[in-house]
Design a protein around this motif. Structure first.
Motif, short mmCIF file in Angstrom:
data_model
loop_
_atom_site.label_atom_id
_atom_site.label_comp_id
_atom_site.label_asym_id
_atom_site.label_seq_id
_atom_site.Cartn_x
_atom_site.Cartn_y
_atom_site.Cartn_z
N ALA A 1 -7.87 5.03 -12.08
CA ALA A 1 -6.90 4.82 -13.04
C ALA A 1 -7.09 6.27 -13.95
CB ALA A 1 -6.95 3.79 -13.81
N LEU A 2 -8.21 6.55 -14.53
CA LEU A 2 -8.17 7.74 -14.93
C LEU A 2 -7.86 9.25 -14.21
CD1 LEU A 2 -9.19 9.23 -17.60
CD2 LEU A 2 -11.85 9.21 -16.70
N ILE A 3 -8.24 9.08 -13.21
CA ILE A 3 -7.79 10.22 -12.33
C ILE A 3 -6.27 10.44 -12.07
CG2 ILE A 3 -7.88 11.42 -9.84
CD1 ILE A 3 -10.64 9.87 -9.23
N ASP A 4 -5.76 9.19 -12.01
CA ASP A 4 -4.00 9.29 -12.28
C ASP A 4 -3.53 9.87 -13.52
OD1 ASP A 4 -1.46 8.84 -11.09
OD2 ASP A 4 -1.60 6.98 -12.35
N LEU B 1 -5.85 10.77 -3.95
CA LEU B 1 -6.25 9.48 -4.64
C LEU B 1 -5.71 8.17 -4.16
CD1 LEU B 1 -7.21 8.55 -7.43
CD2 LEU B 1 -5.13 8.95 -8.34
N TRP B 2 -4.63 8.23 -3.48
CA TRP B 2 -4.17 6.89 -2.93
C TRP B 2 -5.01 6.64 -1.69
CZ3 TRP B 2 -2.71 5.18 2.14
CH2 TRP B 2 -2.34 6.23 2.91
N GLN B 3 -5.41 7.37 -1.02
CA GLN B 3 -6.44 7.29 0.04
C GLN B 3 -7.75 6.33 -0.29
OE1 GLN B 3 -5.58 7.32 3.39
NE2 GLN B 3 -4.45 9.24 3.76
N VAL B 4 -8.25 7.06 -1.48
CA VAL B 4 -9.48 6.51 -2.06
C VAL B 4 -9.14 5.28 -2.73
CG1 VAL B 4 -11.41 6.79 -3.61
CG2 VAL B 4 -10.56 8.93 -2.29
N ALA B 5 -8.12 5.08 -3.44
CA ALA B 5 -7.52 3.80 -4.29
C ALA B 5 -7.49 2.56 -3.24
CB ALA B 5 -6.25 4.29 -4.74
N SER B 6 -6.73 3.00 -2.03
CA SER B 6 -6.40 1.87 -0.98
C SER B 6 -7.89 1.26 -0.55
CB SER B 6 -5.78 2.34 0.22
OG SER B 6 -4.35 2.85 -0.18
N ALA B 7 -9.01 2.13 -0.50
CA ALA B 7 -10.24 1.56 0.18
C ALA B 7 -10.87 0.76 -1.02
CB ALA B 7 -11.23 2.75 0.45
N VAL B 8 -10.78 1.35 -2.19
CA VAL B 8 -11.45 0.58 -3.30
C VAL B 8 -10.72 -0.79 -3.54
CG1 VAL B 8 -11.91 0.87 -5.85
CG2 VAL B 8 -12.39 2.84 -4.30
N GLN C 1 0.84 -1.04 0.05
CA GLN C 1 0.00 0.03 0.04
C GLN C 1 0.90 1.16 0.06
OE1 GLN C 1 -2.47 1.40 3.42
NE2 GLN C 1 -4.12 0.81 2.27
N GLU C 2 2.07 1.23 0.92
CA GLU C 2 2.84 2.46 0.72
C GLU C 2 3.64 2.53 -0.47
OE1 GLU C 2 3.56 4.62 3.56
OE2 GLU C 2 1.55 3.64 4.26
N ILE C 3 4.05 1.46 -1.11
CA ILE C 3 4.51 1.57 -2.60
C ILE C 3 3.63 2.09 -3.50
CG2 ILE C 3 5.45 0.01 -4.42
CD1 ILE C 3 6.40 -1.81 -2.09
N ASP C 4 2.40 1.56 -3.36
CA ASP C 4 1.18 2.08 -4.39
C ASP C 4 1.27 3.64 -4.25
OD1 ASP C 4 1.22 -0.19 -5.73
OD2 ASP C 4 -0.66 -1.03 -4.29
N LYS C 5 1.07 4.01 -3.10
CA LYS C 5 0.96 5.38 -2.55
C LYS C 5 2.09 6.21 -3.15
CE LYS C 5 1.96 6.52 1.50
NZ LYS C 5 2.05 7.04 2.89
#
Length: 345
Positions: free
Chosen positions: A307-310, A246-253, A182-186
């Motif tokens: 992914a689109l937001i990124d 974004l990373w916060q929301v992505a982690s939950a999804v 998760q930290e790496i993705d963030k």
């Protein structure tokens, strides 16, 4: 053959075995190993999939009947046998020995087991499986090797971290590879490809505590689109950058997606929660309610929007505004599944 999980890609590149046994208590390593085997099986034409989850008194003959009957729809199949307890029982032990001695033709078999002590791994049934196939050990990464593991994962994201940054990351996530990933993705969301300094990691940690992370996740899990929109608006007005949110929301999804897929593949919801979540028990009921309310299609749609937001935030997508797309994610997950959606997916 016994190999650590990190050596599985090399083994798969040399050709598929008829039997794989994934054993271990490290959730990320076990999940990634199983996913890699499934992907390799699909690529090799194993298009039919049967999943058997062994719980309590189990009719083991059902597995043999599935293997013996020729499929009308596919020439090759993938058979998954999951034993959450790691204890097949007397009948199960005999059945597994028999199964290993005569594996079904045109079938790749994947058996998932939790961590087992040395005595269980010396049993006749486990020895028979090990002799017939490949045992992948999904073990935790010790502290001495964790920095190297993080460094390799960052490299896949185009990031190169200095020694001090790697040490700080390792100290934060020791004993939890899911948290490490998760930290790496963030960091991949927050930073462009290139070097990662200690200051970058420290800044990311500050952002984690400063942002309304818990409230964002809670609004998503609760399906409270109004609250989600208000939090996003407050963060936008305060000058926060989209990637930091974004990373916060992505982690939950991503957690919702992993859990939905685990349940769709035959795991029980409580079992999947223990394996893939296992922390912050106060939030567990919220997540379980979200899983029951949402359909898999909704979660997948939200992940595609992330992914689109990124791409929008990095200037790689000229159409649309990342803040508007972020709000759409909240609205997508605020809606209950349409009639039949959860049943289909």
């Amino acid at each position: 053959m016994n190999i650590p999980a990190e050596r599985l890609p090399d083994q798969l590149s040399r050709g598929l075995a008829a039997l794989y046994v994934v054993v271990g208590d490290e959730p990320l390593a076990a999940q990634e190993a199983s996913d890699a085997i499934r992907a390799a099986a699909r690529a090799a034409g194993h298009s039919e999939r049967n999943v058997f989850t062994v719980q309590g008194r189990y009719n083991w003959q059902g597995i043999f009947a599935s293997g013996d009957n020729l499929s009308l729809f596919a020439e090759r199949r993938l058979t998954e046998i999951r034993i959450p307890s790691g204890k097949p029982g007397v009948d199960g032990a005999k059945a597994l020995e028999t199964y290993a001695a005569k594996l079904p033709a045109d079938t790749l078999t994947l058996i998932n087991l939790p961590g087992m002590d040395w005595k269980a791994m010396q049993s006749r049934w486990f020895a028979a499986l090990a002799k017939a196939g490949v045992v992948i050990e999904a073990k935790p990464i010790d502290r001495a090797a964790l920095s190297g593991w993080i460094e390799r994962r960052l490299a896949k994201q185009g990031l190169r971290a200095e020694r001090a940054a790697l040490a700080l990351l390792a100290d934060q996530v020791e004993g939890n590879l899911l948290a490490a990933q998760q930290e790496i993705d963030k960091l991949a969301l927050l930073l462009p490809p290139g070097d990662v300094t200690l200051a970058d990691v420290e800044h990311a940690v500050v952002d984690v505590s400063r942002l309304e992370a818990n409230e964002l996740a809670d609004a998503l899990y609760a399906g409270d689109g109004t609250r989600f929109a208000q939090i996003v608006a407050d963060l936008k007005d305060s000058g926060e950058a989209v990637p930091a949110i974004l990373w916060q929301v992505a982690s939950a999804v991503q957690l919702l997606l992993r859990l939905k897929l685990a349940v769709a593949q035959g795991d029980s919801l409580p079992g999947a929660m223990r394996t893939l979540w296992g922390r912050d028990k106060q939030r567990a009921p919220q997540i379980e309610r979200a899983l029951k309310r949402l359909g898999l299609t909704q979660v997948e749609s939200a992940l595609a929007d992330l992914a689109l937001i990124d791409r929008q935030a990095k200037g790689l997508e000229r159409v649309g505004d990342p803040w508007d797309t972020l709000l759409r994610v909240g609205m997508t997950l605020a809606e209950p599944a349409r009639n039949g959606q959860r049943d289909r997916r």
